[in-house]
Structure formats: structure tokens, C-alpha cells
Design an enzyme around this catalytic site. Structure first.
Site, PDB file in Angstrom:
ATOM      1  N   ASP A  60      31.454  39.323  34.002  1.00 51.47           N
ATOM      2  CA  ASP A  60      32.168  38.642  35.074  1.00 51.47           C
ATOM      3  C   ASP A  60      31.862  37.156  34.914  1.00 51.47           C
ATOM      4  O   ASP A  60      30.725  36.723  35.119  1.00 51.47           O
ATOM      5  CB  ASP A  60      31.669  39.159  36.424  1.00 51.47           C
ATOM      6  CG  ASP A  60      32.298  38.446  37.617  1.00 51.47           C
ATOM      7  OD1 ASP A  60      33.055  37.478  37.406  1.00 51.47           O
ATOM      8  OD2 ASP A  60      32.018  38.852  38.753  1.00 51.47           O
ATOM      9  N   VAL A  61      32.862  36.369  34.537  1.00 53.76           N
ATOM     10  CA  VAL A  61      32.610  34.957  34.225  1.00 53.76           C
ATOM     11  C   VAL A  61      32.251  34.143  35.457  1.00 53.76           C
ATOM     12  O   VAL A  61      31.809  32.989  35.327  1.00 53.76           O
ATOM     13  CB  VAL A  61      33.808  34.315  33.496  1.00 53.76           C
ATOM     14  CG1 VAL A  61      34.013  34.942  32.127  1.00 53.76           C
ATOM     15  CG2 VAL A  61      35.073  34.379  34.336  1.00 53.76           C
ATOM     16  N   TYR A 151      46.086  29.590  43.793  1.00 50.14           N
ATOM     17  CA  TYR A 151      46.241  29.568  42.339  1.00 50.14           C
ATOM     18  C   TYR A 151      46.559  28.150  41.867  1.00 50.14           C
ATOM     19  O   TYR A 151      45.995  27.683  40.873  1.00 50.14           O
ATOM     20  CB  TYR A 151      47.343  30.538  41.927  1.00 50.14           C
ATOM     21  CG  TYR A 151      47.510  30.700  40.438  1.00 50.14           C
ATOM     22  CD1 TYR A 151      46.587  31.434  39.695  1.00 50.14           C
ATOM     23  CD2 TYR A 151      48.585  30.129  39.772  1.00 50.14           C
ATOM     24  CE1 TYR A 151      46.745  31.594  38.328  1.00 50.14           C
ATOM     25  CE2 TYR A 151      48.744  30.279  38.405  1.00 50.14           C
ATOM     26  CZ  TYR A 151      47.823  31.017  37.690  1.00 50.14           C
ATOM     27  OH  TYR A 151      47.980  31.176  36.337  1.00 50.14           O
ATOM     28  N   LYS A 155      44.245  26.041  39.267  1.00 54.51           N
ATOM     29  CA  LYS A 155      44.738  25.567  37.973  1.00 54.51           C
ATOM     30  C   LYS A 155      44.809  24.038  37.928  1.00 54.51           C
ATOM     31  O   LYS A 155      44.641  23.419  36.874  1.00 54.51           O
ATOM     32  CB  LYS A 155      46.098  26.187  37.666  1.00 54.51           C
ATOM     33  CG  LYS A 155      46.020  27.687  37.375  1.00 54.51           C
ATOM     34  CD  LYS A 155      45.066  27.993  36.227  1.00 54.51           C
ATOM     35  CE  LYS A 155      45.051  29.475  35.870  1.00 54.51           C
ATOM     36  NZ  LYS A 155      44.128  29.773  34.741  1.00 54.51           N
ATOM     37  N   VAL A 184      54.837  34.251  31.363  1.00 53.95           N
ATOM     38  CA  VAL A 184      54.483  34.892  30.099  1.00 53.95           C
ATOM     39  C   VAL A 184      54.597  36.394  30.293  1.00 53.95           C
ATOM     40  O   VAL A 184      54.228  36.933  31.344  1.00 53.95           O
ATOM     41  CB  VAL A 184      53.052  34.521  29.659  1.00 53.95           C
ATOM     42  CG1 VAL A 184      52.716  35.170  28.320  1.00 53.95           C
ATOM     43  CG2 VAL A 184      52.888  33.009  29.581  1.00 53.95           C
ATOM     44  N   THR A 186      53.322  39.679  30.346  1.00 54.88           N
ATOM     45  CA  THR A 186      52.031  40.351  30.363  1.00 54.88           C
ATOM     46  C   THR A 186      52.165  41.639  31.156  1.00 54.88           C
ATOM     47  O   THR A 186      53.212  41.922  31.749  1.00 54.88           O
ATOM     48  CB  THR A 186      50.960  39.460  31.020  1.00 54.88           C
ATOM     49  OG1 THR A 186      51.302  39.262  32.401  1.00 54.88           O
ATOM     50  CG2 THR A 186      50.845  38.103  30.323  1.00 54.88           C
TER      51      THR A 186
END
EC number: 1.1.1.-
Length: 251
Positions: A60-61, A151, A155, A184, A186
Site C-alpha cells: 500500500d503506497v 481527484y 492530480k 484510457v 482500463t
């Protein structure tokens, strides 16, 4: 083979752009470390790459202690770290009023803290190798979106962190850049209703979403010596979405 004998750490490598980047870097000679909290997914990607060239790490970053341990263990195992690709990210839709404090903590933890922690603890090794960092930002960090307040904030932080780290570390030989994708294809976006995807396609000059491999190609370029004089750049990989001033198509 632009990354022959290089070690590249890719977060969020279990699917989407991270998986595509892992495949691209491995194809160009890198030993890739695939870091993700989706254990089964990242193990499957690592197993599909050439033996001995891919190593999965479950992490988990947003956990600073775990990230520091990971970087130290990778450096000890391989002797060096050359590329850090901060790609892990999450998204929660909604305005500030519609979303919860927990939603903010989740987005900030992965999308901001994860980039900061991975960069902080990889940088001592990147300074030794004269390596580089490539961040996955977003066009949502270059301008605002409806219904994605947290978000966009996260970002936007990545976009300006990219600039600041480029200033701080460029003189020491470490370049820092970011890709800023629009839509994108995904696992997440492929499940969106067609009418939403159609609206995106109307705003993208090329009329379609990006393939993950198209974004990975730009990541690989920015990490390579082909981009040796590019530093502090946030590159739109958006099919022309940000070429517009926002006014509607009328012809």
C-alpha cells in the site's frame, strides 16, 4: 533495449497503464519491480513476463514505513534503482459535498502520499544512479472536471510536485516528469456506460480513448535517454482533449 541493466519500479502495475508500462519496460531490457496492493493481479502480470526480469511486491503506497522498507530492499537486492514510475492511483466521483472525509483520505493517501513517499525514499538511490521519476498525473490536474473534486485536487498536486521535484533534483542529475492522460481504456473505464464514453469521445480530437500501451510508450520515452533534456514537464497524452478551449463543437 533502452533500459538494459536498469531497474524500474512501477506502482499500480497490476492492470491498466501500470501493467502496460511493466510490459514495455521489460521488453526494452529493464528488470521491473511491480508494486501493487492487488496481490493476485500483480502476481499474474509478473508471472507473464520473462523469468528473472519481473518481481512483484505487495504494498500500500500510502504506508510510508512500508514504502521505505520496499525501496531499501529493492536497492539491496539489485544494487541500484534507475527509474521510478509513480502510477498507483484511485478515483472517487463526486463534489466536495457529495463525498466523505474517508473518500478524501483514500484519494489523498494513494494519489498524493503515495507519490511523495515513493519519491522520497527512492530519491537517495536515484541520485546515485542519476535516474529519473515519471509520475502519472492527469488532464484532471491541468484543469477541473465536474464531479471529481478530490481527484482533481490530487492530480493537481502531482502536477506541481513534478515541477518542484524537477527543480530541486535536476541539478543532481535526476529528471522528474509526468504524463497527463485523458480517458484510457482500463478495467474501470471499460465498464462505464456507453453514453459517458461517447461524451468523452466528443471532447477528444482523435475521437477515442487511449490504449494503455499508448500512454506507456510516453512513460518509456520520458524515462529514457531520448528525453535527456526534458525535466519538469507535464505531458498531455490525451488525443487533443486539452487542445480545446472548452467551447462546444458547432461545425
Amino acid at each position: 533495449m533502452r533500459f538494459d541493466n536498469k531497474v524500474a519500479i512501477i506502482t499500480g502495475a497490476g492492470n491498466g497503464m501500470g501493467e502496460a508500462a511493466a510490459r514495455r519496460f521489460a521488453a526494452e531490457g529493464a528488470t521491473v519491480v511491480l508494486a501493487d496492493w492487488a496481490i493476485d493481479a500483480v502476481d499474474a502480470v509478473a508471472a507473464s513476463l520473462p523469468a528473472g526480469k519481473a518481481h512483484a511486491v505487495h504494498i500500500d503506497v500510502s504506508d510510508a514505513e512500508a514504502v521505505e522498507t520496499m525501496m531499501n530492499e529493492i536497492a539491496a537486492r539489485f544494487g541500484h534503482i534507475d527509474v521510478l514510475l509513480n502510477n498507483a492511483g484511485v478515483h472517487v466521483a463526486g463534489s466536495v459535498l457529495e463525498t466523505s472525509v474517508a473518500d478524501w483520505r483514500r484519494i489523498a493517501g494513494v494519489d498524493i502520499d503515495g507519490v511523495v513517499f515513493c519519491s522520497k525514499f527512492a530519491l537517495p538511490y536515484l541520485l546515485k544512479s542519476k535516474g529519473c521519476i515519471v509520475n502519472t498525473a492527469s488532464v484532471s490536474g491541468l484543469g477541473g472536471d465536474w464531479g471529481a473534486a478530490y481527484y482533481c485536487a490530487a492530480k493537481g498536486a502531482v502536477v506541481n510536485l513534478t515541477r518542484a521535484m524537477a527543480l530541486d533534483h535536476g541539478g543532481d542529475g535526476v529528471r522528474v516528469n509526468a504524463v497527463c492522460p485523458s480517458l484510457v481504456k482500463t478495467n474501470m473505464t471499460n465498464g462505464w456506460p456507453q453514453e459517458i464514453r461517447d461524451k468523452f469521445n466528443e471532447r477528444i480530437a482523435l475521437g477515442r480513448a487511449a490504449e494503455p500501451e499508448e500512454v506507456a510508450a510516453v512513460m518509456a520515452f520520458l524515462a529514457s535517454e531520448d528525453a535527456s533534456f526534458i525535466n519538469g514537464a507535464n505531458i498531455p497524452v490525451d488525443g487533443g482533449a486539452t487542445a480545446s478551449d472548452g467551447q462546444p463543437k458547432i461545425v
